[in-house]
Design a protein around this motif. Structure first.
Motif, short mmCIF file in Angstrom:
data_model
loop_
_atom_site.label_atom_id
_atom_site.label_comp_id
_atom_site.label_asym_id
_atom_site.label_seq_id
_atom_site.Cartn_x
_atom_site.Cartn_y
_atom_site.Cartn_z
N GLY A 112 36.55 10.22 -16.88
CA GLY A 112 37.84 10.90 -16.76
C GLY A 112 37.74 12.38 -16.57
O GLY A 112 38.76 13.08 -16.64
N GLY A 113 36.54 12.90 -16.35
CA GLY A 113 36.40 14.31 -16.03
C GLY A 113 35.80 15.17 -17.12
O GLY A 113 35.81 16.40 -17.00
N SER A 114 35.24 14.59 -18.18
CA SER A 114 34.62 15.37 -19.24
C SER A 114 33.10 15.45 -19.03
O SER A 114 32.48 14.51 -18.54
N SER A 115 32.54 16.56 -19.43
CA SER A 115 31.09 16.75 -19.28
C SER A 115 30.33 15.77 -20.15
O SER A 115 30.85 15.26 -21.15
N VAL A 116 29.12 15.51 -19.75
CA VAL A 116 28.26 14.57 -20.47
C VAL A 116 26.88 15.17 -20.62
O VAL A 116 26.33 15.72 -19.67
N THR A 117 26.34 15.07 -21.81
CA THR A 117 24.93 15.38 -22.04
C THR A 117 24.21 14.07 -22.33
O THR A 117 24.46 13.44 -23.36
N PRO A 118 23.36 13.61 -21.40
CA PRO A 118 22.67 12.33 -21.64
C PRO A 118 21.90 12.36 -22.95
O PRO A 118 21.25 13.36 -23.29
N ALA A 127 28.47 10.24 -14.70
CA ALA A 127 29.12 9.64 -15.86
C ALA A 127 30.36 10.44 -16.25
O ALA A 127 31.36 9.88 -16.71
N GLY A 128 30.29 11.77 -16.04
CA GLY A 128 31.46 12.61 -16.31
C GLY A 128 32.63 12.29 -15.41
O GLY A 128 33.80 12.40 -15.81
N GLY A 146 0.79 -1.22 0.00
CA GLY A 146 0.00 0.00 0.00
C GLY A 146 0.82 1.27 0.00
O GLY A 146 0.25 2.37 -0.08
N SER A 147 2.14 1.15 0.10
CA SER A 147 2.98 2.35 0.08
C SER A 147 2.85 3.06 -1.26
O SER A 147 2.85 2.44 -2.31
N LYS A 148 2.77 4.38 -1.19
CA LYS A 148 2.67 5.18 -2.40
C LYS A 148 4.01 5.82 -2.75
O LYS A 148 4.09 6.73 -3.57
N ALA A 149 5.08 5.36 -2.10
CA ALA A 149 6.41 5.85 -2.44
C ALA A 149 6.71 5.53 -3.89
O ALA A 149 6.35 4.49 -4.41
N GLU A 150 7.41 6.47 -4.55
CA GLU A 150 7.76 6.30 -5.95
C GLU A 150 9.27 6.16 -6.11
O GLU A 150 10.04 6.45 -5.18
N THR A 151 9.67 5.74 -7.26
CA THR A 151 11.09 5.61 -7.55
C THR A 151 11.34 5.88 -9.01
O THR A 151 10.41 5.87 -9.84
N ALA A 152 12.60 6.14 -9.33
CA ALA A 152 13.02 6.33 -10.72
C ALA A 152 14.42 5.76 -10.86
O ALA A 152 15.21 5.80 -9.91
N VAL A 153 14.72 5.23 -12.04
CA VAL A 153 16.02 4.63 -12.31
C VAL A 153 16.47 5.05 -13.70
O VAL A 153 15.67 5.06 -14.64
N VAL A 154 17.75 5.39 -13.82
CA VAL A 154 18.36 5.67 -15.11
C VAL A 154 19.67 4.88 -15.20
O VAL A 154 20.45 4.88 -14.24
N VAL A 155 19.87 4.21 -16.32
CA VAL A 155 21.13 3.50 -16.57
C VAL A 155 21.72 4.03 -17.86
O VAL A 155 21.00 4.14 -18.88
N MET A 156 23.01 4.39 -17.83
CA MET A 156 23.65 4.92 -19.03
C MET A 156 25.10 4.47 -19.11
O MET A 156 25.66 3.94 -18.14
N SER A 157 25.70 4.67 -20.26
CA SER A 157 27.12 4.42 -20.45
C SER A 157 27.90 5.67 -20.03
O SER A 157 27.33 6.74 -19.81
N ALA A 158 29.23 5.53 -19.97
CA ALA A 158 30.06 6.64 -19.49
C ALA A 158 30.02 7.85 -20.41
O ALA A 158 30.33 8.97 -19.99
N ASP A 159 29.62 7.65 -21.66
CA ASP A 159 29.54 8.78 -22.59
C ASP A 159 28.17 9.45 -22.57
O ASP A 159 27.93 10.37 -23.36
N GLY A 160 27.25 8.99 -21.71
CA GLY A 160 25.93 9.59 -21.61
C GLY A 160 24.86 8.89 -22.41
O GLY A 160 23.71 9.34 -22.43
#
Length: 711
Positions: A541-547, A536-537, A383-397
């Motif tokens: 190795g420290g570079s920005s990522v745009t998913p 992911a950035g 009965g819990s109404k708690a929600e969740t979200a998940v995202v999986v990506m590679s290191a390049d976004g």
């Protein structure tokens, strides 16, 4: 007496004749004897004459009106007949186009818009599907002339018996009349008249007496213009069958992953059953309801001789099943998010048929969904109404999977991309990224002690640790591992909040970052996908990522793409050494810190927990050498979570997801730099010393500005 010379005639007796005998006339009895005719009543005769004259007049008027009506009807039929185009021009009636989404392997996993599967005909469609449609919609289709008076009379009788108006409910329409309605009686969509296609179609479906008359005339014209099979072909191609599918070819592809000329009896019955209420009976909405409807169609086919009892029984015992793509509900949240990745005129509002190749991985998507189901079934109260979200990506976004909520709903609220939530301690890696980029090492130290900062306009600010204790001098690694608040604020103040904001923004966290010292503790808001992209950035190795999810967009049938990849890796934000040192620190969070529940046996993993004030949000974001995954948990209405922190259920969801994602893969080491043992960093103390003041901080900020300019 003299005779005077005349000779008398001789005397002769009179000739006698025999008397004739008369046959006696047999008289009728008095009761049956015809009475003499009496003169009629003149008044009655007058009225009889008047009635006869009236009836004659009515007949003359009626016959002339009938003749005039027949002429008008003929002219009307001729008018519509003259306007009707060739049959092939009427097969695809969409005003919008479709979007077909391909996964990373080039397989269809989702559709959006109105899908038209391609032309089929009454001759090429599977015979069982043709029979199912006729049995369901118009069993006298090949025998009537476009309208069925018997069907209309029966429909009116049913409507009246059920307490409705004669034209409300059952229509008694033939397939020809339904096709006329699908053609909107020849009225084309005009955006200047109708605000949307939905409004246009609603107007086409209106049922009034005048419209029914026009529909009947249009149907007669179609019967004159086209053959029965041509009318059925138009119907098979234009009928809406739910889930955005126009025509039986598109529906067969969408629900069963096969052509309409390959469907079996069970599938044909399910498709035919959609005609009554496409959305209600769509198997993607309720498979059991669609199967029950199909059983009814099988009964109709059996009653009309299209199926024998044995074949019907076999079909009922083997109901139609959805294809894998349809079973997965057409990509759900990922597909919805991707539709905003390109220009609207090629995605949401396209009038063309578009094909988009994406980064989507169905296996990883299934892993994330299974992990969410498992944790909520095993660890969360009913009965819990708690929600969740998940995202999986590679290191390049490249986004591989996305769960926007516990229930998949196409077009629903996507908590992975739309929900702006406070990040809490999940923001701390960017504080330490700023310090490492300035030359501090993971073994640099900071004193965990009482701290009060005077914030202009707000007064004194005194952060506290989660355990409400002070731990003295600790390394940056220990401070991050145990998620101490005071050291994080001290480091942020030492390296400069502006520098922390710049690095966080360059990593993709640009939404109204806090200006005060609470910046270090995640007082700012972000979305899960942006947080995961920022992590992911760190991994890369420290570079920005745009998913990103869009790899290539092209028009259906074209080989040359109209646009390519949108997103990916960008400019460097921090040095590679700083990134690898931060990976080591985050690895310690999972090995011996707040994120131990996320530990993956046999794999090196790094991450960070996050819990906001009053536990309204709980985060865990982390990565292996192969994938980055982010998990958020909370309530949509900001109700505080009870007994949940980022190191609890979110870490367990992350663990379950990544265990499934990495099944069958060979472990690879994290790209991390392990510091030398002992306090050997050239800038050992990362925190401000007690004798520092605002002037010293201002000087440090100026130096930081020069440092940044040198890069």
């Amino acid at each position: 007496m003299s005779s005077k010379g005349r000779k008398r005639p001789p005397l002769a007796a009179e000739k006698r004749h025999a008397k004739k005998t008369r046959t006696p006339v047999r008289r009728k009895p008095a009761a049956t004897r015809r009475k003499p005719a009496r003169r009629g009543n003149p008044v009655a005769g007058f009225f009889r004459a008047l009635i006869g004259w009236t009836l004659g007049l009515i007949w003359k008027v009626f016959s002339r009106l009938a003749l005039a009506g027949a002429i008008v009807l003929g002219l009307a039929v001729y008018y519509f007949h003259a306007k009707l185009p060739e049959m092939t021009a009427l097969l695809d009636g969409r005003t919008r186009g479709s979007v077909t989404l391909l996964d990373r392997d080039g397989q269809v996993f989702a559709w959006r818009g109105e899908q038209f599967g391609g032309q089929i005909t009454a001759d090429t469609v599977a015979p069982v599907l043709k029979n199912a449609v006729i049995a369901t919609e118009d069993k006298r289709f090949y025998r009537h002339f476009g309208i069925s008076p018997r069907g209309v009379a029966g429909a009116i009788r049913i409507n009246l018996s059920e307490g409705r108006g004669p034209l409300s409910g059952h229509g008694g329409s033939t397939i020809t009349q339904q096709t006329a309605k699908l053609l909107c009686l020849g009225v084309a969509f005009d955006p200047d008249i109708w605000k949307s296609e939905a409004e246009y179609e609603a107007d086409c479906r209106r049922t009034t007496l005048a419209r029914k008359i026009k529909e009947a005339v249009f149907a007669l014209a179609m019967e004159v213009k086209y053959t029965k099979d041509e009318i059925l072909t138009i119907y098979l191609n234009r009928a809406y069958l739910g889930a955005g599918a126009r025509g039986f070819e598109a529906a067969a592809q969408r629900y069963f992953g096969k052509s309409a000329n390959q469907v079996n009896v069970s599938e044909a019955a399910m498709l035919a059953g959609l005609l009554k209420a496409p959305t209600t009976y769509a198997p993607t909405n309720n498979l059991k309801r669609a199967q029950d409807r199909a059983n009814l169609i099988l009964g109709l086919m059996q009653d009309q001789g299209y199926l024998g009892p044995k074949d019907a029984a076999i079909a009922r015992a083997n109901p139609a099943r959805l294809s894998e793509a349809a079973e997965a509900r057409a990509g759900g949240y990922f597909a919805d998010w991707l539709m905003g990745a390109g220009p609207d005129f090629l995605t949401r509002d396209t009038t063309e048929d578009v094909v988009i190749r994406t980064t989507f991985d169905p296996q990883i998507q299934a892993a994330a969904e299974e992990a969410v189901r498992f944790v909520f079934q095993e660890k969360v109260r009913d009965g819990s109404k708690a929600e969740t979200a998940v995202v999986v990506m590679s290191a390049d976004g490249a986004v591989r999977a996305m769960v926007g909520g516990r229930k998949t709903a196409i077009g629903g609220f996507n908590r992975a991309t739309m929900a702006l939530r406070q990040t809490g301690s999940a923001f701390k890696p960017f504080v330490y990224a700023a310090a490492l980029d300035l030359g501090y090492g993971p073994n640099a130290t900071v004193v965990d002690e009482p701290l009060t900062i005077n914030v202009p306009g707000s007064g004194p600010y005194s952060p506290e640790n989660y355990d409400r204790k002070f731990h003295g001098r600790v390394t940056l690694t220990d401070a991050l591992r145990h998620s101490y608040n005071i050291p994080a604020v001290k480091v942020s103040e030492s390296v400069g909040r502006a520098n922390v904001r710049r690095i966080a923004a360059d990593f993709g966290l640009e939404s109204d970052l806090a200006l005060g010292p609470a910046l270090a503790l995640g007082a700012s808001e972000s979305t899960l996908i942006d947080m995961t992209g920022a992590y992911a950035g760190i991994l890369n190795g420290g570079s920005s990522v745009t998913p990103y999810g869009l790899v290539e967009l092209r028009l259906k049938g074209d080989s040359d793409p109209l646009m390519g990849q949108v997103g990916g890796m960008g400019e460097r934000v921090i040095s590679r050494d700083a990134a690898q040192g931060l990976v080591y620190m985050m690895h310690q969070v999972i090995e011996a810190g707040t994120g131990q529940r996320a530990k993956l046996p046999g794999w090196q993993a790094a991450g960070k927990t996050g819990t906001t004030s009053a536990a309204r949000d709980a985060w865990f974001i982390g990565f292996t050498a192969d994938y980055v995954a982010g998990v958020w948990m909370g309530y949509d209405d900001n109700t505080p979570l009870k007994g949940v922190t980022g190191g609890g259920l979110p870490a367990e969801i992350w663990h379950e997801t990544m265990m499934r994602v990495h099944a069958g893969l060979s472990p690879r080491p994290l790209p991390m730099r392990v510091p030398a043992a002992g306090p050997g960093d050239p800038r050992q103390d990362a925190g401000p010393r007690p004798d520092r003041d605002n002037v010293a901080e201002g000087i440090l900020n100026e130096l930081l500005g020069l440092f940044r300019g040198g890069n």
